[in-house]
Design a protein around this motif. Sequence first.
Motif, mmCIF file in Angstrom:
data_model
loop_
_atom_site.group_PDB
_atom_site.id
_atom_site.type_symbol
_atom_site.label_atom_id
_atom_site.label_comp_id
_atom_site.label_asym_id
_atom_site.label_seq_id
_atom_site.Cartn_x
_atom_site.Cartn_y
_atom_site.Cartn_z
ATOM 1 N N UNK A 1 0.835 -1.212 0.000
ATOM 2 C CA UNK A 1 0.000 0.000 0.000
ATOM 3 C C UNK A 1 0.870 1.263 0.000
ATOM 4 N N UNK A 2 2.023 1.167 0.672
ATOM 5 C CA UNK A 2 2.905 2.336 0.819
ATOM 6 C C UNK A 2 3.416 2.845 -0.546
ATOM 7 N N UNK B 1 6.983 -9.157 2.439
ATOM 8 C CA UNK B 1 6.383 -7.817 2.332
ATOM 9 C C UNK B 1 5.862 -7.367 3.702
ATOM 10 N N UNK B 2 5.273 -8.315 4.425
ATOM 11 C CA UNK B 2 4.720 -8.055 5.749
ATOM 12 C C UNK B 2 5.819 -7.605 6.709
ATOM 13 N N UNK B 3 6.940 -8.343 6.655
ATOM 14 C CA UNK B 3 8.082 -8.030 7.532
ATOM 15 C C UNK B 3 8.593 -6.637 7.224
ATOM 16 N N UNK C 1 9.202 -0.913 9.004
ATOM 17 C CA UNK C 1 9.238 0.480 8.504
ATOM 18 C C UNK C 1 9.916 0.641 7.157
ATOM 19 N N UNK C 2 9.793 -0.364 6.289
ATOM 20 C CA UNK C 2 10.403 -0.294 4.948
ATOM 21 C C UNK C 2 9.849 0.867 4.117
ATOM 22 N N UNK D 1 12.114 0.144 -0.926
ATOM 23 C CA UNK D 1 12.389 -1.232 -0.474
ATOM 24 C C UNK D 1 11.353 -2.193 -1.051
ATOM 25 N N UNK D 2 10.093 -1.751 -1.071
ATOM 26 C CA UNK D 2 9.015 -2.580 -1.616
ATOM 27 C C UNK D 2 9.223 -2.850 -3.092
ATOM 28 N N UNK D 3 9.516 -1.752 -3.821
ATOM 29 C CA UNK D 3 9.700 -1.900 -5.280
ATOM 30 C C UNK D 3 10.829 -2.897 -5.550
#
Length: 312
Positions: free
Chosen positions: A224-225, A241-243, A248-249, A253-255
């Motif tokens: 979502x971020x 992804x949850x971790x 606070x990723x 970091x997600x991408x």
Amino acid sequence: MFKTEICELLNIEYPIIQGGMAWVATAELAAAVSNAGGLGIIGAGNAPADFVRNEIKKVKKLTDKPFGVNIMLLSPFVEDVIKAVYEERVPVITTGAGNPGKYVSMFKEIGTKVIPVVPSVALAKKMEKEGVDAVIAEGTESGGHVGELTTIALVPQVVDAVNIPVIAAGGIADGRGFVSALALGAKGVQMGTIFVCAEECTAHNNYKQAIIKAGDRGTVVTGRITGHPVRIIKNKLAREFDKLESSGGTAEDYEKLGVGRLRSAVVDGDADYGSVMAGQISGMVNEIKPAKKIIEDMVIEAQAVMNLLKNI
Ligand code: TUI
């Protein structure tokens, strides 16, 4: 039965459209759905224009029925893909993950029908003003990139807000869902997840089995971020992804964690660390069958549902 203005608009037998899933919706699946009387769609995703053009040529060999291409508007190749789709005179385009407004007039000139996916009333109204032929109102039950609203809340609000036909998507996989969508005022449905489990779908068997194994709570929305939340099957990647979220990723970091994961799930069959995009109805998908049978079973069930409703 079930002939709606979408059938006339798209010149198809049933108002059933197959979702244009990146990597998953190849020429083979699109042609099978079109040959079965629905509208098959090639998913352009992030693929380069040459790849998309090649898939279009394949579909043209496999069917003489109308078909479409889904253009993912976040693709780095979007301009070249648009050009290829235009040159190939594809009968229908659907779009995802953005606003296709600037392309509408060029496609109208050559008679290509333009049908954007919209996650909100505001975007549906904007698209109607731009001159699109219909909209697909997609609820958050769907797989892949999702909006906030549920199908049952979104569809009637979009239907009330525009004068063009509305197609419902998200959470639909059988005759009950089909009739429900029509009851909400939709003139057709788009389905993705159930068509992943079509025999003709070229996605890796591990991807199909992950959907078949999943239950009602088998999917989760991640990222979502990033501003582009994506619904996937709960697996090791989903836990990563949850971790990241609890530590606070950042969006970056997600991408980074997500790069190439859809391809590794669909093509290489990595159901653990791949991005297995699928909708909430995964729990209703229990077998692999031909696209024609998926459509036929759905229409037969929808007829039975209509008869049942008459007696209430
Ligand atoms: O597009 C989809 N589903 C997708 S695209 C995709 S590939 C991808 N991978 C990672 C991140 C993002 C995409 C996988 N699944 N469905 C149609 C859809 N479109 N859902 C939501 C939207 C949407 C969202 C915002 C459409 C328009 C929009 O408007 C923003 C604007 O520009 O106004």
